[in-house]
Design an enzyme around this catalytic site. Sequence first.
Site, PDB file in Angstrom:
ATOM      1  N   LYS A  14       0.847  -1.185   0.000  1.00 10.95           N
ATOM      2  CA  LYS A  14       0.000   0.000   0.000  1.00 10.95           C
ATOM      3  C   LYS A  14       0.886   1.239   0.000  1.00 10.95           C
ATOM      4  O   LYS A  14       1.938   1.258   0.617  1.00 10.95           O
ATOM      5  CB  LYS A  14      -0.860  -0.053   1.260  1.00 10.95           C
ATOM      6  N   LYS A  16       1.473   3.551  -3.005  1.00 10.77           N
ATOM      7  CA  LYS A  16       1.987   4.105  -4.251  1.00 10.77           C
ATOM      8  C   LYS A  16       1.279   5.419  -4.613  1.00 10.77           C
ATOM      9  O   LYS A  16       1.925   6.439  -4.849  1.00 10.77           O
ATOM     10  CB  LYS A  16       1.847   3.077  -5.373  1.00 10.77           C
ATOM     11  N   THR A  17      -0.031   5.384  -4.648  1.00 11.36           N
ATOM     12  CA  THR A  17      -0.795   6.602  -4.937  1.00 11.36           C
ATOM     13  C   THR A  17      -0.595   7.617  -3.825  1.00 11.36           C
ATOM     14  O   THR A  17      -0.439   8.814  -4.086  1.00 11.36           O
ATOM     15  CB  THR A  17      -2.284   6.264  -5.106  1.00 11.36           C
ATOM     16  N   ARG A  26       3.118  18.577  -1.581  1.00 17.80           N
ATOM     17  CA  ARG A  26       4.329  19.364  -1.293  1.00 17.80           C
ATOM     18  C   ARG A  26       4.599  20.361  -2.420  1.00 17.80           C
ATOM     19  O   ARG A  26       4.879  21.538  -2.172  1.00 17.80           O
ATOM     20  CB  ARG A  26       5.517  18.426  -1.130  1.00 17.80           C
ATOM     21  N   PHE A  69     -13.137  -4.032 -12.367  1.00 23.09           N
ATOM     22  CA  PHE A  69     -11.792  -4.418 -12.765  1.00 23.09           C
ATOM     23  C   PHE A  69     -11.833  -4.852 -14.226  1.00 23.09           C
ATOM     24  O   PHE A  69     -12.840  -5.379 -14.695  1.00 23.09           O
ATOM     25  CB  PHE A  69     -11.270  -5.558 -11.881  1.00 23.09           C
TER      26      PHE A  69
END
Length: 176
Positions: A14, A16-17, A26, A69
């Site tokens: 978990k 990545k996004t 930022r 999916f």
Amino acid sequence: MEKGYVQVYTGNGKGKTTAALGLAFRAAGRGMKVIMFQFLKGMDTGELKAAELLKPNFEIRRFAESKKFTWNLTKEEFDNLKQNVKDEYNQLAAVIKSKNYDIVILDEVMAAMHGGLLTVQEVERLIEEKPETVELILTGRDVPQEIIEKADLVTEMREVKHYFKIGVPARVGIEM
């Protein structure tokens, strides 16, 4: 930005996004212009609402939007989705080349490739044709070796333990 690099966030873990969104947050705070293209996401998520708060420095566009999916699509649904992606690809390439954004994020682009909606060569072309001053972020599991070789930074998120495996569904504000 004087020099933009290509970053990849990959792996079965978990985050990545979330990592890409942290970078976007930022950068937007520093006055940079950021756009995130999300592939294959169709549900309402917190990042869509947060992006609204960060305008005009951050925006999200969804491509290949689907609530299913790819492996659950009928042939007709898949063919329609694939055609949409082909049309959207040209828009995406134009946005990257425009230099209107300092950072371009292709969220779940690996899933679009693995799902047969984009080819590795099409993504390689985006990397090769990006302007020198644009930072390009790619996310998704199972990054192809060709993309790793073209990237300047590759970070792999590795799952050690995940509460999903004991039946905890995606939670509002945490995973969506």
